[in-house]
Write a protein that holds these residues in place. Structure first.
Motif, short mmCIF file in Angstrom:
data_model
loop_
_atom_site.label_atom_id
_atom_site.label_comp_id
_atom_site.label_asym_id
_atom_site.label_seq_id
_atom_site.Cartn_x
_atom_site.Cartn_y
_atom_site.Cartn_z
N TYR A 242 -25.46 21.68 2.30
CA TYR A 242 -24.72 21.58 3.55
C TYR A 242 -23.23 21.51 3.27
O TYR A 242 -22.81 20.94 2.24
CB TYR A 242 -25.13 20.33 4.34
CG TYR A 242 -26.52 20.38 4.92
CD1 TYR A 242 -26.84 21.28 5.94
CD2 TYR A 242 -27.52 19.51 4.50
CE1 TYR A 242 -28.11 21.32 6.50
CE2 TYR A 242 -28.79 19.54 5.05
CZ TYR A 242 -29.08 20.45 6.04
OH TYR A 242 -30.34 20.49 6.60
N ALA A 246 -20.59 18.74 7.47
CA ALA A 246 -21.79 18.88 8.30
C ALA A 246 -22.07 17.61 9.08
O ALA A 246 -22.02 16.51 8.53
CB ALA A 246 -22.97 19.24 7.43
N GLU A 248 -24.97 17.28 11.02
CA GLU A 248 -26.43 17.11 11.14
C GLU A 248 -27.13 17.58 9.87
O GLU A 248 -27.88 18.55 9.87
CB GLU A 248 -26.95 17.88 12.36
CG GLU A 248 -26.36 17.47 13.68
CD GLU A 248 -26.73 16.05 14.06
OE1 GLU A 248 -27.73 15.52 13.52
OE2 GLU A 248 -26.03 15.47 14.91
N ASN A 367 -32.09 21.28 8.90
CA ASN A 367 -31.40 21.92 10.01
C ASN A 367 -30.78 23.22 9.51
O ASN A 367 -29.97 23.20 8.59
CB ASN A 367 -30.31 21.01 10.59
CG ASN A 367 -30.89 19.91 11.46
OD1 ASN A 367 -31.99 20.05 11.97
ND2 ASN A 367 -30.15 18.83 11.62
N THR A 368 -31.20 24.33 10.09
CA THR A 368 -30.63 25.62 9.66
C THR A 368 -29.17 25.74 10.07
O THR A 368 -28.42 26.50 9.47
CB THR A 368 -31.44 26.78 10.26
OG1 THR A 368 -31.48 26.64 11.68
CG2 THR A 368 -32.87 26.75 9.72
N ASP A 369 -28.78 25.01 11.12
CA ASP A 369 -27.38 24.90 11.51
C ASP A 369 -26.95 23.46 11.26
O ASP A 369 -27.43 22.55 11.93
CB ASP A 369 -27.20 25.26 12.98
CG ASP A 369 -25.74 25.24 13.42
OD1 ASP A 369 -24.91 24.65 12.70
OD2 ASP A 369 -25.43 25.81 14.48
N PRO A 370 -26.09 23.22 10.26
CA PRO A 370 -25.73 21.85 9.89
C PRO A 370 -24.97 21.09 10.97
O PRO A 370 -24.67 19.91 10.80
CB PRO A 370 -24.87 22.05 8.64
CG PRO A 370 -24.32 23.42 8.77
CD PRO A 370 -25.38 24.22 9.44
N TYR A 371 -24.65 21.77 12.08
CA TYR A 371 -23.92 21.11 13.16
C TYR A 371 -24.75 21.01 14.44
O TYR A 371 -24.24 20.61 15.47
CB TYR A 371 -22.62 21.89 13.46
CG TYR A 371 -21.76 22.08 12.23
CD1 TYR A 371 -20.92 21.06 11.79
CD2 TYR A 371 -21.80 23.27 11.52
CE1 TYR A 371 -20.15 21.23 10.64
CE2 TYR A 371 -21.03 23.45 10.38
CZ TYR A 371 -20.20 22.43 9.94
OH TYR A 371 -19.44 22.58 8.81
N ASP A 372 -26.04 21.38 14.33
CA ASP A 372 -26.89 21.41 15.52
C ASP A 372 -28.22 20.73 15.21
O ASP A 372 -29.02 21.24 14.42
CB ASP A 372 -27.13 22.86 15.95
CG ASP A 372 -27.97 22.95 17.22
OD1 ASP A 372 -28.31 21.90 17.80
OD2 ASP A 372 -28.30 24.08 17.62
N SER A 375 -31.62 22.64 15.54
CA SER A 375 -31.95 23.77 14.66
C SER A 375 -32.94 23.37 13.57
O SER A 375 -33.10 24.08 12.58
CB SER A 375 -30.67 24.32 14.01
OG SER A 375 -30.08 23.35 13.15
N TYR A 376 -33.62 22.24 13.77
CA TYR A 376 -34.54 21.71 12.76
C TYR A 376 -35.74 22.64 12.58
O TYR A 376 -36.40 23.03 13.54
CB TYR A 376 -35.01 20.33 13.18
CG TYR A 376 -35.84 19.59 12.15
CD1 TYR A 376 -35.24 19.00 11.05
CD2 TYR A 376 -37.22 19.48 12.29
CE1 TYR A 376 -35.99 18.30 10.11
CE2 TYR A 376 -37.98 18.79 11.36
CZ TYR A 376 -37.36 18.20 10.27
OH TYR A 376 -38.10 17.52 9.33
#
Length: 572
Positions: A242, A246, A248, A367-372, A375-376
């Protein structure tokens, strides 16, 4: 005459023209010898899930090609030694602390050696893993092996061609966040083509396959167990990458066990740089064992262990446990860690024989999006262990359709110890294991195994091996055989939970054929009724003998009287 000569000339010219055309066509049918060091095409095969993975190809071995033609018309051919380590790899090998690796190079000419050619798959796997680690920067940003990638690509699709690659062997390294890739190799080398009578270069392909960031292993190399046995599991998990900011950075690892497995209730976590868990030897002499190196243990402050009792959502998903890592603390406190290894155990319980009871699915959640936080996603890996059973049917030896109740047996394992069971139904027994029960469960193990009213006996939860089944009590009205022992051997060489051809049963009581269906061996054992009757006192046998004797005596007396009368008449 002139006309004749003219005709012959035309025919000769035509034949000459045809011959020239045929010779040119024949020459074109053969591939020309290698006139220069050629290049080839390498195809990278992958799965759709590998899209966006970064792939680097490092040339590690070159092919020794020499010009045997002229400068104007060069013809290249391989010359001994054909395979030579590139200079950077040669230096790394010669200065390597690993004596085995030093044996892979001929120091006089940098050629590969027979030791390298004869290395086992396990040895080569470790070698290429170590080479990969040497290429990548360490904690101090320094590298042990300074190699520049010959080609780098980003995977997009399931087959990508890389053209213009020089002859030689390449180390293929793929990377993708939350995925694990083992280094692979691919070789472009000239081969002799008998058809063209020339050295030609064929294209090559290699498959890169991500393991979804997690791989599950049953340690000890055994997948076959009996009820009560302990199964040791290890999850090898790549730590996701990440960015520093990041918000998340989720990193969870869990397991969902089948009903036939009882989790021990704890886990231990270790870390490594290369995906291979660090170990040390413990003990002395014949008692030496290999155990995880405690220096690489991850302190429990870097993760939380959640169970269904703690989190209702885990209960809904039937998850056994989940390790929830504190990503930032883990990276900070385990500097250099790129993998974690989660170690835990489970015991086969009395439900181990039900369908799909011994499978379990581990997973990695990131989480594929470290800010969402929405997106888990999870990536699963499956592991399976196996147990086996014996089914017996008691029948009349002379009428196999007649089943017999009332028989009793005992079962002994290969060392002669009687196996203890718990009765779970009429004629149904599961191997007993104290670890599966609490003191208040009021469970009494038994060794006497009675068949059901329908003559069947089912023994469940056994490991592979040899057993002896002994009939200790015959069905009512039937006799116990002189040799009441049946020897049973259970084998599963794959293993895949299916008994194979090595599975047998032998003994004098066997009737009909022995069959193995899945993980169960089945057969029939026959009994006979006593086949004789003894005479009793006063019975017909004695009366007949007595009557016969009296008749004979009477006949003898009559014969004497007749003889005396005849004699008297003769005297008168």
């Amino acid at each position: 005459m002139k006309t004749m000569k003219s005709t012959m000339a035309r025919l000769f010219a035509l034949c000459l023209t045809v011959a020239m055309v045929l010779s040119m066509a024949t020459m074109g049918a053969f591939a020309a010898p290698v006139a220069s060091e050629p290049t080839g095409t390498i195809t990278i095969n992958s799965a759709a899930s590998d899209n966006d993975a970064e792939v680097d190809l490092y040339k590690i071995i070159k092919v020794n090609m020499v010009n045997v033609g002229t400068e104007e018309k060069p013809v290249f051919q391989p010359q001994d030694p054909v395979y030579i380590w590139v200079d950077a790899v040669a230096t790394w090998l010669e200065t390597n602390a690993n004596a085995t690796y030093k044996g892979y190079i001929n120091a006089s000419n940098n050629a590969i050696t027979d030791s390298f050619k004869k290395a086992t798959a396990a040895q080569l796997s470790k070698f290429f893993h170590d080479m990969k680690a040497a290429i990548e920067p360490g904690e101090d940003e320094k590298v042990e092996l300074e190699l520049t990638a010959a080609k780098s690509i980003t995977i997009s699709g399931t087959a990508q061609e890389i053209t213009g690659m020089e002859m030689g062997q390449y180390l293929v390294i793929a990377e993708k966040s939350a995925y694990v890739y083992s280094p692979a190799t691919v070789t472009l080398a000239p081969v002799w083509d008998e058809g063209s009578k020339a050295w030609v270069l064929n294209d090559a392909s290699v498959t890169v396959k991500g393991k979804g960031g997690i791989e599950k292993t049953v340690t000890g190399g055994d997948l076959q167990y009996a009820v009560g046995d302990t199964v040791n599991y290890r999850l090898d998990v790549v730590i996701p990458t990440y960015p520093e900011g990041a918000t998340e950075p989720a990193f969870n690892v869990g397991d969902k066990m089948g009903v036939g497995l009882t989790w021990s209730g704890s886990v231990t976590v270790y870390w490594s740089e290369d995906g291979i868990m660090n170990t040390v030897e413990k003990g002395e002499g014949d008692n030496v064992t290999v155990v995880p190196d405690p220096e690489y243990r991850v302190d429990a402050s870097n993760y939380a262990l959640a169970t269904p009792e703690d989190d209702p959502e885990l209960a809904e998903d039937e998850i056994t446990f989940e390790v929830r890592f504190d990503y930032k603390n883990l990276i900070k406190n385990c500097s250099g860690a790129k993998y974690v290894h989660v170690v835990y155990t489970a015991i086969l319980n009395e439900d181990a024989f039900t369908t799909d009871s011994l499978g379990n699915d581990a997973y990695l959640g990131v989480n594929t999006d470290p800010y969402d936080d929405n997106s888990y996603e999870t990536t699963d890996t499956h592991e399976q262990v196996y147990t086996y059973g014996i089914n017996v049917t008691k029948v009349d030896a002379n009428n196999h359709a007649t089943t017999l109740a009332g028989a009793e047996f005992t079962l002994k394992n290969a060392d002669g110890t009687e196996v203890q069971f718990v009765e779970t139904g009429d004629g149904v027994y599961v191997k007993y294991a104290a670890a599966n029960y609490k003191p208040g469960d009021n469970i009494t193990p038994v060794t006497t195994l009675e068949v059901a009213p329908n003559g069947t006996l089912q023994l469940k939860g056994l490991d592979i091996g040899t057993y002896t089944l002994t009939e200790t009590k015959a069905p009512g009205g039937y006799q116990l055989p002189a040799s009441p022992v049946t020897t049973i051997t259970l084998t599963d060489s794959e293993p895949n939970g299916k008994l194979d051809d090595g599975t047998t049963a032998s003994g004098s009581m066997l009737v009909d054929k022995v069959s193995a269906d899945g993980n169960v061996i089945s057969f029939k054992l026959g009994n006979t009724k006593p086949g004789f009757e003894l005479p009793t006192t006063g019975g017909m046998g004695t009366v007949l003998f007595t009557a016969g004797g009296l008749v004979i005596m009477a006949c003898g007396a009559a014969l004497v009287l007749v003889t005396l009368k005849k004699k008297k008449k003769a005297e008168d």
